[in-house]
Scaffold this motif. Sequence first.
Motif, mmCIF file in Angstrom:
data_model
loop_
_atom_site.group_PDB
_atom_site.id
_atom_site.type_symbol
_atom_site.label_atom_id
_atom_site.label_comp_id
_atom_site.label_asym_id
_atom_site.label_seq_id
_atom_site.Cartn_x
_atom_site.Cartn_y
_atom_site.Cartn_z
ATOM 1 N N VAL A 1 9.358 -1.399 -8.572
ATOM 2 C CA VAL A 1 8.388 -0.320 -8.765
ATOM 3 C C VAL A 1 6.953 -0.792 -8.579
ATOM 4 O O VAL A 1 6.058 0.013 -8.335
ATOM 5 C CB VAL A 1 8.548 0.347 -10.148
ATOM 6 N N SER A 2 6.719 -2.112 -8.687
ATOM 7 C CA SER A 2 5.352 -2.588 -8.458
ATOM 8 C C SER A 2 5.350 -4.053 -8.063
ATOM 9 O O SER A 2 6.224 -4.834 -8.464
ATOM 10 C CB SER A 2 4.478 -2.385 -9.701
ATOM 11 N N ARG B 1 2.199 -7.060 -7.712
ATOM 12 C CA ARG B 1 0.778 -7.302 -7.966
ATOM 13 C C ARG B 1 0.475 -8.775 -7.698
ATOM 14 O O ARG B 1 1.140 -9.662 -8.235
ATOM 15 C CB ARG B 1 0.422 -6.929 -9.401
ATOM 16 N N ARG C 1 6.775 1.900 -0.125
ATOM 17 C CA ARG C 1 6.419 2.903 -1.119
ATOM 18 C C ARG C 1 7.630 3.764 -1.474
ATOM 19 O O ARG C 1 8.514 3.940 -0.636
ATOM 20 C CB ARG C 1 5.260 3.764 -0.602
ATOM 21 N N ALA D 1 6.860 2.143 -4.353
ATOM 22 C CA ALA D 1 6.443 0.990 -5.149
ATOM 23 C C ALA D 1 4.934 0.796 -5.020
ATOM 24 O O ALA D 1 4.362 0.949 -3.941
ATOM 25 C CB ALA D 1 7.174 -0.262 -4.679
ATOM 26 N N LYS D 2 4.285 0.457 -6.112
ATOM 27 C CA LYS D 2 2.844 0.211 -6.123
ATOM 28 C C LYS D 2 2.604 -1.240 -5.723
ATOM 29 O O LYS D 2 3.175 -2.153 -6.332
ATOM 30 C CB LYS D 2 2.291 0.465 -7.521
ATOM 31 N N VAL D 3 1.768 -1.445 -4.705
ATOM 32 C CA VAL D 3 1.501 -2.798 -4.209
ATOM 33 C C VAL D 3 -0.001 -3.056 -4.316
ATOM 34 O O VAL D 3 -0.802 -2.389 -3.650
ATOM 35 C CB VAL D 3 1.976 -2.973 -2.756
ATOM 36 N N ASP E 1 -5.396 -1.876 -2.973
ATOM 37 C CA ASP E 1 -4.254 -0.988 -3.219
ATOM 38 C C ASP E 1 -3.666 -0.565 -1.882
ATOM 39 O O ASP E 1 -4.354 0.034 -1.060
ATOM 40 C CB ASP E 1 -4.730 0.222 -4.016
#
Length: 475
Positions: free
Chosen positions: A98-99, A101, A337, A339-341, A348
């Motif tokens: 989901v992400s 970072r 997506r 998913a937050k990258v 972003d």
Amino acid sequence: MAVIGAGMAGILAGAKLRERGVDCVIFEKADRVGGTWRENTYPGLACDVPAHWYTYSFARNPEWDTLLAAGPDIQAYFERVARDYGVLPLVRFGDEVVSLRYVDGGWEVATASGHRDRFDVVISAAGVLHHPNIPKFEGAESFKGAMFHSARWDHSTPLDGRRIGVIGTGSTAAQLTAALVPRAERFDLFQRTAQWVLPRPNLAYTDEEKARYRADPAALEALVQQYRSKTIDGYATAVLDYDSPQLAEIERLCRENLETVRDPDLRRRLTPDYRAACKRLVISSEFYGAIQQPNANLVTAPIARIEPEGVRTADGILHELDVLVLATGFHTDRFIRPAKVIGRGGADLDAVWGDHPVAYLSVTVPDFPNFFMLGGPNSPVGNFSLIETCEWQLGYILQLLEGMRRGDYREASATHEAMDRFEDERRRAAERTVWVTGCKSWYLDRHGVPASWTFTYARFVEEMTAPRMEDFETR
């Protein structure tokens, strides 16, 4: 390393990373490998690329039954490769990312289950054909029959002797038409846009041919290269120049195929008003025969709404149905997506891709170090083997990884200058392609620019042979 997705590209990445002794985890949202071939199970499903070419170069398969393999056979092939090459133990099934970072020189990965982990490198192998496009039709919720997207097939729904409707006319709809017309009491195909259909008889391989390819891998490889050369010298060249003789030949074959439609009015309604290959070509030798059957009906009036008993078109006619299938394609601009990258400095990916998805050589994005993509934005797409294109892309990525393993650098990403230069050149090259000759398709971004590789396939191979390190920011 983390790999996102265990479809065709994820299996490839897992096999090759394991071969090199790289510590690798593959995150897969589903419970099996296979990607789009796992998701799609509709009747008539097949690949429109010759099966022998649609295989990994390191895992050719002499056992294909036909020129164009059926979907279940392709899924079985991917499952077998994943098992034989030790990919399955690398996969976290049922754990959707989901992400991601980028923090302090590494990627923090979070999944829907709450799992957290940290990696030096991430490869997105998420693909493009996994987010179904489901149009909004007035009254859809009132339909009393069974209604589902083609990629979410409900196998509990009976089909034989039923009144079946299919919305859409792309490759999936053509395959469904050929498969369902013989089973339906009545079959309605709701067409918004006519498609060019290129015939390709699905020839069967004999037991003798299979035995030969089994015994002589060189003979099988020669066959693969024959299919490859024919496609690249033909289709892949044709689409880049709308005045090319190769495109003229494709159009001739499509028009010749259209002439097999005997009824003049039906033939007229099936005739596109744009150039062949402007949209992705439909490959079928069965579609025109099926749509001409007495129980088949081509509906060209726009859909006004869906009612409890069926589909009401703008001409006032109610098409009564028991089953309604949405063969309406996918959101092909999602990639990794939703998913937050988040990259270096809080960059972003949603914002970077706010206008349209971009990537340097389809593989890497500035400000997202050590984040690479297989089948990313502007990859070569079309009627040829995406397995081969992903193998070239992975080879490119592995060369960047070797620099890290040697200690030359810890992180690498394309520079903004390289990205801007590539994107400008790609857009200028698009001006001669058939994709901009006057049709709407999933090849185009919101500005009408092809979201694909607009150079020759030879240029793609050349670019993937070795990274130009001057185009990378390394630290």
